[in-house]
Design an enzyme around this catalytic site. Structure first.
Site, PDB file in Angstrom:
ATOM      1  N   GLU A   1       1.191  -1.105  -0.022  1.00  0.00           N
ATOM      2  CA  GLU A   1       0.379   0.089  -0.499  1.00  0.00           C
ATOM      3  C   GLU A   1       1.145   1.089  -0.273  1.00  0.00           C
ATOM      4  OE1 GLU A   1      -2.925  -0.325   3.342  1.00  0.00           O
ATOM      5  OE2 GLU A   1      -3.735  -2.523   2.472  1.00  0.00           O
TER       6      GLU A   1
ATOM      7  N   GLU B   1      -6.678 -10.584  -1.531  1.00  0.00           N
ATOM      8  CA  GLU B   1      -7.316 -10.470  -0.524  1.00  0.00           C
ATOM      9  C   GLU B   1      -9.120  -9.773  -0.549  1.00  0.00           C
ATOM     10  OE1 GLU B   1      -6.189  -6.780   1.783  1.00  0.00           O
ATOM     11  OE2 GLU B   1      -3.725  -7.196   1.634  1.00  0.00           O
TER      12      GLU B   1
HETATM   13  O1  G3I Z   1      -5.732  -7.455  18.585  1.00  0.00           O
HETATM   14  C1  G3I Z   1      -5.986  -6.814  19.450  1.00  0.00           C
HETATM   15  C2  G3I Z   1      -7.463  -6.525  20.135  1.00  0.00           C
HETATM   16  O2  G3I Z   1      -6.393  -7.348  21.466  1.00  0.00           O
HETATM   17  C3  G3I Z   1      -7.940  -5.499  20.556  1.00  0.00           C
HETATM   18  O3  G3I Z   1      -9.164  -5.998  22.489  1.00  0.00           O
HETATM   19  C4  G3I Z   1      -8.692  -5.510  19.113  1.00  0.00           C
HETATM   20  C5  G3I Z   1      -9.531  -3.957  19.869  1.00  0.00           C
HETATM   21  O4  G3I Z   1      -9.482  -3.478  18.923  1.00  0.00           O
HETATM   22  O5  G3I Z   1      -7.802  -4.966  18.591  1.00  0.00           O
HETATM   23  C6  G3I Z   1      -7.414  -5.703  17.614  1.00  0.00           C
HETATM   24  O6  G3I Z   1      -6.513  -6.251  17.228  1.00  0.00           O
HETATM   25  C7  G3I Z   1      -6.660  -5.402  16.152  1.00  0.00           C
HETATM   26  C8  G3I Z   1      -6.163  -6.230  14.714  1.00  0.00           C
HETATM   27  O7  G3I Z   1      -7.084  -6.533  13.715  1.00  0.00           O
HETATM   28  C9  G3I Z   1      -7.168  -7.499  15.227  1.00  0.00           C
HETATM   29  O8  G3I Z   1      -8.326  -8.233  15.193  1.00  0.00           O
HETATM   30  C10 G3I Z   1      -6.716  -3.538  15.511  1.00  0.00           C
HETATM   31  O9  G3I Z   1      -7.600  -2.980  16.354  1.00  0.00           O
HETATM   32  C11 G3I Z   1      -7.246  -3.715  14.116  1.00  0.00           C
HETATM   33  O10 G3I Z   1      -6.599  -2.913  13.482  1.00  0.00           O
HETATM   34  C12 G3I Z   1      -6.687  -4.728  13.116  1.00  0.00           C
HETATM   35  O11 G3I Z   1      -7.483  -4.894  11.636  1.00  0.00           O
HETATM   36  C13 G3I Z   1      -6.205  -5.604  11.143  1.00  0.00           C
HETATM   37  C14 G3I Z   1      -6.888  -4.417   9.551  1.00  0.00           C
HETATM   38  O12 G3I Z   1      -5.617  -5.016   8.670  1.00  0.00           O
HETATM   39  C15 G3I Z   1      -5.259  -3.276  10.747  1.00  0.00           C
HETATM   40  O13 G3I Z   1      -5.012  -2.465   9.494  1.00  0.00           O
HETATM   41  C16 G3I Z   1      -7.710  -6.285  10.415  1.00  0.00           C
HETATM   42  O14 G3I Z   1      -7.781  -7.560  10.935  1.00  0.00           O
HETATM   43  C17 G3I Z   1      -7.027  -6.978   8.484  1.00  0.00           C
HETATM   44  O15 G3I Z   1      -8.283  -7.727   8.165  1.00  0.00           O
HETATM   45  C18 G3I Z   1      -6.235  -5.562   8.357  1.00  0.00           C
HETATM   46  O16 G3I Z   1      -6.128  -6.281   6.823  1.00  0.00           O
HETATM   47  C19 G3I Z   1      -6.067  -5.224   5.607  1.00  0.00           C
HETATM   48  C20 G3I Z   1      -4.688  -6.200   4.993  1.00  0.00           C
HETATM   49  O17 G3I Z   1      -3.572  -6.338   6.382  1.00  0.00           O
HETATM   50  C21 G3I Z   1      -4.083  -5.243   4.614  1.00  0.00           C
HETATM   51  N1  G3I Z   1      -5.211  -4.713   2.902  1.00  0.00           N
HETATM   52  C22 G3I Z   1      -6.296  -4.233   4.042  1.00  0.00           C
HETATM   53  C23 G3I Z   1      -6.712  -5.253   4.826  1.00  0.00           C
HETATM   54  C24 G3I Z   1      -7.972  -5.081   5.339  1.00  0.00           C
HETATM   55  O18 G3I Z   1      -8.049  -3.093   6.369  1.00  0.00           O
END
Ligand code: G3I
Length: 302
Positions: A127, A235
């Site tokens: 990205e 993805e």
């Molecule tokens: O693990 C913590 C947890 O301990 C906490 O309680 C909770 C509260 O918000 O957050 C949890 O972490 C989250 C993590 O996902 C696991 O669920 C993060 O906040 C959250 O930001 C994170 O989101 C991920 C995101 O990337 C972050 O940028 C998504 O799961 C994941 O699907 C997403 O994937 C991205 C690719 O890497 C790149 N392309 C876009 C795609 C979608 O956004």
């Protein structure tokens, strides 16, 4: 064939899924994932904040959980991701300049070294281009270290694990008419001309009403492949999961000989980062959605 992975394998491709390690204890989730897919991407566990929470102190416990599950279940692994503006640990967010550049290099060496010889494809850089019509690089602490940060990442990655295919991965680059697509194309063309080691381009393919699927995606895949790189849908999720759009995306990949495979970004709708858009192939109870059948039929040549 009766599963997505086996059906994709008929043409030498894979059909993969993003796995969240903490969901593997859910038997419905794990059963579907083990049965249907032959490639795995860790949804979050191989990212920078997860693997190097403190500078120079690598932690592969969550990443290895996903990796080991994948290998024990006969799947190949896509590595995601080594250099990205997002999900940086706090220590990295606060770095800049040559210190950040060195930290990026050290991170690539540390993670790729741990998995040396074991990863089919790495998303080396994720990205790096801006949204909108500018065609510019995205502003980030990494970009501010100098425009050459991407090629330095790829050269570092090649040396760290010569057996992995090295990918550049981005979103909103599926429509051939978009400025971001053209900017990415110009970068890959330049890298190939100058011998920067890049093997593949990942098209995330998060389609929704704001960035819809367009049938010129096949043209995009063909044009990148013609530069001498492999391409992959990395993805995939589609708002509302229309069966016809899912089939179109799969058929676009099947039409391009250098398209390695398709990865969907989660198992059931409830596992999705945008669950409210019900964008995936399985209902929350684990049953197959119409889009699943459309994908399986397309992979089986129908
Ligand atoms: O693990 C913590 C947890 O301990 C906490 O309680 C909770 C509260 O918000 O957050 C949890 O972490 C989250 C993590 O996902 C696991 O669920 C993060 O906040 C959250 O930001 C994170 O989101 C991920 C995101 O990337 C972050 O940028 C998504 O799961 C994941 O699907 C997403 O994937 C991205 C690719 O890497 C790149 N392309 C876009 C795609 C979608 O956004």
């Amino acid at each position: 064939e009766s599963t997505l992975g086996a059906a994709a394998a008929q043409s030498g491709r894979y059909f993969g899924v993003a796995i969240a390690g903490n969901r593997l204890s859910d038997s419905t989730y794990a059963t579907i994932a083990a049965r249907e897919f032959n490639s795995v991407t860790a949804e979050n566990e191989m990212k920078i904040d997860a693997t190097e929470p403190q500078r120079g102190q690598f932690n592969f416990s969550a990443a290895d959980r996903v990796y080991n599950w994948a290998v024990q279940n006969g799947k190949e692994v896509r590595g995601h991701t080594l250099a990205w503006h997002s999900q940086q640990p706090g220590w990295m967010q606060s770095l800049s300049g040559s210190a950040l550049r060195q930290a990026m290099i050290d991170h690539i060496n540390g993670v790729m070294g741990h998995y040396k010889g074991k990863i089919a494809q790495w998303d080396v850089v994720n990205e790096a281009f801006a949204d909108g019509s500018s065609g510019a690089r995205r502003d980030s602490n990494l970009q501010r270290t100098g425009n050459d940060w991407i090629e330095v990442a790829f050269r570092t990655a090649r040396a760290a694990d010569p057996s992995a295919k090295l990918c550049y991965n981005d979103y909103n680059v599926e429509d051939w008419t978009w400025a971001k697509t053209q900017a990415m194309y110009a970068m890959v063309k330049d890298f190939k001309q100058r011998g920067v080691p890049i093997d593949c381009v990942g098209f995330q393919s998060h389609f929704n009403s704001g960035s819809p699927y367009n049938s010129n995606f096949r043209t995009t895949l063909q044009n990148f492949a013609a530069l001498g790189v492999d391409v992959a849908v990395t993805e995939l999720d589609i708002q509302g999961a229309p069966a016809s759009t899912y089939a179109n995306v799969v058929n676009d990949c099947l039409a391009v000989s250098r398209c390695l495979g398709v990865t969907v970004w989660g198992v059931r709708d409830s596992d999705s980062w945008r669950a409210e858009q019900t964008p995936l192939l399985f209902y929350n109870d684990g049953s197959k959605k119409p889009a699943y059948t459309a994908v399986l039929n397309a992979l089986n040549g129908g």
